[in-house]
Design a protein around this motif. Structure first.
Motif, PDB file in Angstrom:
ATOM      1  N   PRO A 189      -3.074  13.892   1.217  1.00  0.00           N
ATOM      2  CA  PRO A 189      -3.664  12.571   0.952  1.00  0.00           C
ATOM      3  C   PRO A 189      -4.092  12.456  -0.509  1.00  0.00           C
ATOM      4  N   PRO A 190      -3.990  11.274  -1.098  1.00  0.00           N
ATOM      5  CA  PRO A 190      -4.394  11.086  -2.493  1.00  0.00           C
ATOM      6  C   PRO A 190      -5.868  11.443  -2.698  1.00  0.00           C
ATOM      7  N   LYS A 191      -6.154  12.102  -3.813  1.00  0.00           N
ATOM      8  CA  LYS A 191      -7.543  12.471  -4.117  1.00  0.00           C
ATOM      9  C   LYS A 191      -8.308  11.307  -4.735  1.00  0.00           C
ATOM     10  N   THR A 192      -7.587  10.314  -5.222  1.00  0.00           N
ATOM     11  CA  THR A 192      -8.210   9.111  -5.782  1.00  0.00           C
ATOM     12  C   THR A 192      -7.548   7.890  -5.160  1.00  0.00           C
ATOM     13  N   ASP A 193      -8.188   6.751  -5.290  1.00  0.00           N
ATOM     14  CA  ASP A 193      -7.616   5.519  -4.750  1.00  0.00           C
ATOM     15  C   ASP A 193      -6.300   5.185  -5.448  1.00  0.00           C
ATOM     16  N   ILE A 194      -5.299   4.852  -4.649  1.00  0.00           N
ATOM     17  CA  ILE A 194      -4.002   4.455  -5.185  1.00  0.00           C
ATOM     18  C   ILE A 194      -3.940   2.934  -5.165  1.00  0.00           C
ATOM     19  N   PRO A 195      -3.715   2.304  -6.315  1.00  0.00           N
ATOM     20  CA  PRO A 195      -3.679   0.837  -6.340  1.00  0.00           C
ATOM     21  C   PRO A 195      -2.491   0.280  -5.572  1.00  0.00           C
ATOM     22  N   MET A 196      -2.649  -0.930  -5.086  1.00  0.00           N
ATOM     23  CA  MET A 196      -1.531  -1.630  -4.463  1.00  0.00           C
ATOM     24  C   MET A 196      -0.439  -1.817  -5.507  1.00  0.00           C
ATOM     25  N   VAL A 197       0.801  -1.735  -5.071  1.00  0.00           N
ATOM     26  CA  VAL A 197       1.933  -1.895  -5.979  1.00  0.00           C
ATOM     27  C   VAL A 197       2.725  -3.128  -5.568  1.00  0.00           C
ATOM     28  N   TYR A 198       2.962  -4.010  -6.528  1.00  0.00           N
ATOM     29  CA  TYR A 198       3.769  -5.202  -6.267  1.00  0.00           C
ATOM     30  C   TYR A 198       5.237  -4.805  -6.427  1.00  0.00           C
ATOM     31  N   MET A 200       8.867   7.397  -9.487  1.00  0.00           N
ATOM     32  CA  MET A 200       7.911   6.571 -10.219  1.00  0.00           C
ATOM     33  C   MET A 200       8.102   5.119  -9.795  1.00  0.00           C
ATOM     34  N   VAL A 201       7.070   4.528  -9.221  1.00  0.00           N
ATOM     35  CA  VAL A 201       7.157   3.168  -8.693  1.00  0.00           C
ATOM     36  C   VAL A 201       6.260   2.254  -9.517  1.00  0.00           C
ATOM     37  N   PRO A 202       6.851   1.418 -10.379  1.00  0.00           N
ATOM     38  CA  PRO A 202       6.046   0.539 -11.238  1.00  0.00           C
ATOM     39  C   PRO A 202       5.718  -0.780 -10.563  1.00  0.00           C
ATOM     40  N   GLN A 203       4.864  -1.544 -11.209  1.00  0.00           N
ATOM     41  CA  GLN A 203       4.575  -2.900 -10.759  1.00  0.00           C
ATOM     42  C   GLN A 203       5.723  -3.814 -11.255  1.00  0.00           C
ATOM     43  N   LYS A 222      -0.379   5.466 -15.093  1.00  0.00           N
ATOM     44  CA  LYS A 222      -0.774   4.386 -15.993  1.00  0.00           C
ATOM     45  C   LYS A 222      -0.060   3.089 -15.603  1.00  0.00           C
ATOM     46  N   GLY A 223      -0.747   1.994 -15.840  1.00  0.00           N
ATOM     47  CA  GLY A 223      -0.160   0.698 -15.521  1.00  0.00           C
ATOM     48  C   GLY A 223      -0.149   0.400 -14.042  1.00  0.00           C
ATOM     49  N   ASP A 224      -1.046   1.055 -13.300  1.00  0.00           N
ATOM     50  CA  ASP A 224      -1.122   0.859 -11.843  1.00  0.00           C
ATOM     51  C   ASP A 224       0.187   1.205 -11.143  1.00  0.00           C
ATOM     52  N   ALA A 225       0.917   2.148 -11.716  1.00  0.00           N
ATOM     53  CA  ALA A 225       2.140   2.627 -11.072  1.00  0.00           C
ATOM     54  C   ALA A 225       1.773   3.726 -10.077  1.00  0.00           C
ATOM     55  N   ALA A 226       2.669   3.992  -9.148  1.00  0.00           N
ATOM     56  CA  ALA A 226       2.470   5.066  -8.177  1.00  0.00           C
ATOM     57  C   ALA A 226       3.553   6.120  -8.381  1.00  0.00           C
ATOM     58  N   ARG A 227       3.174   7.370  -8.169  1.00  0.00           N
ATOM     59  CA  ARG A 227       4.146   8.466  -8.271  1.00  0.00           C
ATOM     60  C   ARG A 227       4.151   9.227  -6.948  1.00  0.00           C
ATOM     61  N   ILE A 228       5.324   9.290  -6.334  1.00  0.00           N
ATOM     62  CA  ILE A 228       5.490  10.018  -5.074  1.00  0.00           C
ATOM     63  C   ILE A 228       6.131  11.360  -5.404  1.00  0.00           C
ATOM     64  N   HIS A 229       5.449  12.434  -5.046  1.00  0.00           N
ATOM     65  CA  HIS A 229       5.854  13.783  -5.455  1.00  0.00           C
ATOM     66  C   HIS A 229       6.339  14.584  -4.246  1.00  0.00           C
ATOM     67  N   PHE A 230       7.553  15.121  -4.343  1.00  0.00           N
ATOM     68  CA  PHE A 230       8.147  15.957  -3.296  1.00  0.00           C
ATOM     69  C   PHE A 230       8.276  17.378  -3.847  1.00  0.00           C
ATOM     70  N   SER A 231       7.649  18.331  -3.181  1.00  0.00           N
ATOM     71  CA  SER A 231       7.705  19.718  -3.644  1.00  0.00           C
ATOM     72  C   SER A 231       8.045  20.648  -2.485  1.00  0.00           C
ATOM     73  N   GLY A 232       8.286  21.926  -2.846  1.00  0.00           N
ATOM     74  CA  GLY A 232       8.673  22.896  -1.835  1.00  0.00           C
ATOM     75  C   GLY A 232      10.120  22.768  -1.440  1.00  0.00           C
ATOM     76  N   ASN A 279       0.863  -1.179   0.000  1.00  0.00           N
ATOM     77  CA  ASN A 279       0.000   0.000   0.000  1.00  0.00           C
ATOM     78  C   ASN A 279       0.903   1.234   0.000  1.00  0.00           C
ATOM     79  N   PRO A 280       0.989   1.966  -1.116  1.00  0.00           N
ATOM     80  CA  PRO A 280       1.917   3.097  -1.196  1.00  0.00           C
ATOM     81  C   PRO A 280       1.659   4.165  -0.138  1.00  0.00           C
ATOM     82  N   THR A 281       0.376   4.386   0.192  1.00  0.00           N
ATOM     83  CA  THR A 281       0.053   5.400   1.188  1.00  0.00           C
ATOM     84  C   THR A 281       0.610   5.014   2.556  1.00  0.00           C
ATOM     85  N   ASP A 282       0.399   3.768   2.956  1.00  0.00           N
ATOM     86  CA  ASP A 282       0.916   3.305   4.247  1.00  0.00           C
ATOM     87  C   ASP A 282       2.434   3.355   4.283  1.00  0.00           C
ATOM     88  N   CYS A 283       3.058   2.956   3.192  1.00  0.00           N
ATOM     89  CA  CYS A 283       4.524   2.963   3.101  1.00  0.00           C
ATOM     90  C   CYS A 283       5.063   4.384   3.249  1.00  0.00           C
TER      91      CYS A 283
END
Length: 220
Positions: free
Chosen positions: A120-129, A211-214, A164-174, A95-99
């Motif tokens: 917090p994500p505005k949409t559901d973030i898929p589990m990432v393998y 960028m965290v792919p499956q 796309k492809g059920d990947a997750a993107r973690i964004h650091f700004s500021g 779970n990317p959010t928990d991680c």
């Protein structure tokens, strides 16, 4: 075992040791505060026993400080347990959010840590393998760089997005004035390569994305 595998194992062990050292330092701080509050509470009790007036608010404050630190200790130990077990599996559904929340919490123990705003994500973030332990390492290294870029008095924002492809993107700004070309470090690049993750650096907007792919399950 080739040289790359050996270097990765060394990095894994170094990261595990670094986090555990940070956690033990945090627990030491918690125990020090509890000890100080308990000592003051004992002094107040002895004063009351000799008939001296004792402010009830001081007793209440000491008791509350102890309760608060015990709860902080429980939270820290829970984080330690979750982190320790993240090394159990070379790859699993994460779970990317928990991680991300876990590493924000653990990185906050550092003396160089600044304020972190997590959107917090505005949409559901898929589990990432993926490999949870190495994903945590990537997040941690990026947070440490972000802390140094703004300084302890600064603030950064971290957000999470689906791609796309059920990947997750973690964004650091500021991020601050620290040249982003200094990142990722060689260690971070090695860890990213081991899970097919990629860094995207934007010098103009001072942002970093992971960028965290499956991963292919057949490979593990």
């Amino acid at each position: 075992m080739n040289g790359a595998d050996t270097n990765q194992i060394k990095e894994d062990l170094a990261f595990f040791g670094k986090i555990n050292a940070s956690i033990s330092h945090e627990l030491k701080n918690i125990l020090a505060i509890i000890s100080e509050a308990a000592g003051l509470l004992n002094d107040l009790t002895e004063m009351a026993a000799t008939g001296k007036d004792v402010d009830p608010e001081m007793l209440k404050t000491c008791s509350q400080d102890i309760i608060d630190e015990i709860q902080r200790g429980f939270t820290t130990i829970r984080q330690m347990n979750i982190f320790s077990h993240s090394a159990d599996d070379p790859a699993k559904e994460v779970n990317p959010t928990d991680c991300l929340k876990l590493m924000i919490g653990l990185a906050g123990f550092l003396s160089v840590a600044c304020q972190i705003r997590f959107d917090p994500p505005k949409t559901d973030i898929p589990m990432v393998y993926t490999n949870p332990f190495r994903l945590q390492n990537l997040i941690y290294q990026t947070l440490v760089f972000a802390f140094k870029s703004v300084g302890p008095e600064g603030a950064i924002t971290v957000s999470l997005h689906s791609e796309k492809g059920d990947a997750a993107r973690i964004h650091f700004s500021g991020l601050g004035s620290e040249p982003l070309r200094l990142f990722p470090y060689e260690r971070a690049s090695m860890v990213a390569g081991s899970i097919n993750a990629e860094f995207q650096i934007d010098d103009n907007n001072q942002t970093i994305d992971i960028m965290v792919p499956q991963l292919e399950k057949a490979m593990h």
